[in-house]
Design a protein around this motif. Sequence first.
Motif, PDB file in Angstrom:
ATOM      1  N   GLU A  56     -22.447 -18.036 -30.053  1.00  0.00           N
ATOM      2  CA  GLU A  56     -22.118 -18.497 -31.410  1.00  0.00           C
ATOM      3  C   GLU A  56     -22.477 -17.427 -32.451  1.00  0.00           C
ATOM      4  OE1 GLU A  56     -22.326 -23.357 -31.179  1.00  0.00           O
ATOM      5  OE2 GLU A  56     -24.190 -22.236 -31.519  1.00  0.00           O
ATOM      6  N   LEU A  57     -23.637 -16.798 -32.272  1.00  0.00           N
ATOM      7  CA  LEU A  57     -24.053 -15.745 -33.204  1.00  0.00           C
ATOM      8  C   LEU A  57     -23.099 -14.555 -33.127  1.00  0.00           C
ATOM      9  CD1 LEU A  57     -27.944 -15.785 -32.800  1.00  0.00           C
ATOM     10  CD2 LEU A  57     -26.663 -16.325 -34.879  1.00  0.00           C
ATOM     11  N   TYR A  58     -22.711 -14.195 -31.907  1.00  0.00           N
ATOM     12  CA  TYR A  58     -21.759 -13.095 -31.710  1.00  0.00           C
ATOM     13  C   TYR A  58     -20.472 -13.378 -32.511  1.00  0.00           C
ATOM     14  CZ  TYR A  58     -17.598 -11.114 -29.631  1.00  0.00           C
ATOM     15  OH  TYR A  58     -16.358 -10.550 -29.482  1.00  0.00           O
ATOM     16  N   LEU A 108     -16.190 -24.055 -27.459  1.00  0.00           N
ATOM     17  CA  LEU A 108     -16.150 -22.602 -27.662  1.00  0.00           C
ATOM     18  C   LEU A 108     -15.103 -21.927 -26.768  1.00  0.00           C
ATOM     19  CD1 LEU A 108     -20.002 -21.933 -27.888  1.00  0.00           C
ATOM     20  CD2 LEU A 108     -18.364 -21.550 -29.734  1.00  0.00           C
ATOM     21  N   GLY A 109     -14.413 -22.725 -25.956  1.00  0.00           N
ATOM     22  CA  GLY A 109     -13.319 -22.175 -25.138  1.00  0.00           C
ATOM     23  C   GLY A 109     -13.662 -21.947 -23.673  1.00  0.00           C
ATOM     24  N   LEU A 154     -14.250 -10.879 -27.428  1.00  0.00           N
ATOM     25  CA  LEU A 154     -14.939 -11.307 -26.215  1.00  0.00           C
ATOM     26  C   LEU A 154     -14.832 -12.818 -26.056  1.00  0.00           C
ATOM     27  CD1 LEU A 154     -16.824 -10.693 -23.830  1.00  0.00           C
ATOM     28  CD2 LEU A 154     -18.738 -10.715 -25.434  1.00  0.00           C
ATOM     29  N   ASP A 155     -13.992 -13.229 -25.125  1.00  0.00           N
ATOM     30  CA  ASP A 155     -13.807 -14.646 -24.828  1.00  0.00           C
ATOM     31  C   ASP A 155     -15.067 -15.167 -24.119  1.00  0.00           C
ATOM     32  OD1 ASP A 155     -12.844 -15.747 -21.872  1.00  0.00           O
ATOM     33  OD2 ASP A 155     -12.060 -16.953 -23.529  1.00  0.00           O
ATOM     34  N   ILE A 156     -15.379 -16.444 -24.311  1.00  0.00           N
ATOM     35  CA  ILE A 156     -16.653 -16.968 -23.777  1.00  0.00           C
ATOM     36  C   ILE A 156     -16.723 -16.880 -22.243  1.00  0.00           C
ATOM     37  CG2 ILE A 156     -15.912 -19.397 -23.708  1.00  0.00           C
ATOM     38  CD1 ILE A 156     -18.874 -20.043 -24.633  1.00  0.00           C
ATOM     39  N   GLY A 208     -26.913  -7.930 -26.381  1.00  0.00           N
ATOM     40  CA  GLY A 208     -28.148  -7.649 -27.128  1.00  0.00           C
ATOM     41  C   GLY A 208     -28.801  -8.959 -27.562  1.00  0.00           C
ATOM     42  N   LEU A 209     -27.970  -9.904 -28.013  1.00  0.00           N
ATOM     43  CA  LEU A 209     -28.493 -11.216 -28.427  1.00  0.00           C
ATOM     44  C   LEU A 209     -29.043 -11.978 -27.223  1.00  0.00           C
ATOM     45  CD1 LEU A 209     -25.637 -12.107 -30.933  1.00  0.00           C
ATOM     46  CD2 LEU A 209     -28.056 -11.994 -31.539  1.00  0.00           C
TER      47      LEU A 209
END
Length: 194
Positions: free
Chosen positions: A106-108, A25-26, A131-133, A82-83
């Motif tokens: 992942e959901l974001y 995911l980076g 938004l970078d991880i 929020g998640l």
Amino acid sequence: MIRFSANSITSLSYDLTLVEALFRLGARPPVVCAVCQVGKKTAIRIYKTLHQRSPKQGMLPYDPYWIVRSSVNNIHAAIFLGLVHDLSQPHSQPAFNAEHFITAYELYCRVVSSNPHPSKLEAGVAESILLDINRAWQLAGQLNSSEMGLAICEKCHARYVVLNKMPQPFHQCPICDVWADRTGRRRWTTVKTQ
Ligand SMILES: [Zn+2]
């Protein structure tokens, strides 16, 4: 010879799955070390195996005011945080863990990449993932330490992010409290000067 019990092998391979997911995911090694509690050397070795190159050196860039730089940043932070908040709700302890973090991120990504009308800022990055991880990890830390909080707008009922230390007038809804300047850039009402 090192002997592992069946349990420790399971948890070891389980952690490696999380480490791999984060790198894909980076994530940068310092973030992976913090999220998964793996050693720096191990993290770098896995990074090199996955990406076939060495990771970037140096400190992670950090901007504690990222969420107020733009209302679009705030919307993205609100989706992600929020998640994180909702996923950790049923389990008050620990408030934050690696699985929640990865799932929320992942959901974001899935939510924002399906935006049919990206703003200028969003159109400038791959799949509108603003938004970078690595920044996501820092934001989650700010939420955990109560430096940031989630607020609900009384007008539109959207959930947004506030910096708790900033005075109330700066706790603005990224949907209602903005205006578009001549170039189409969305600006906070507090910076309306003309
Ligand atoms: Zn609103």
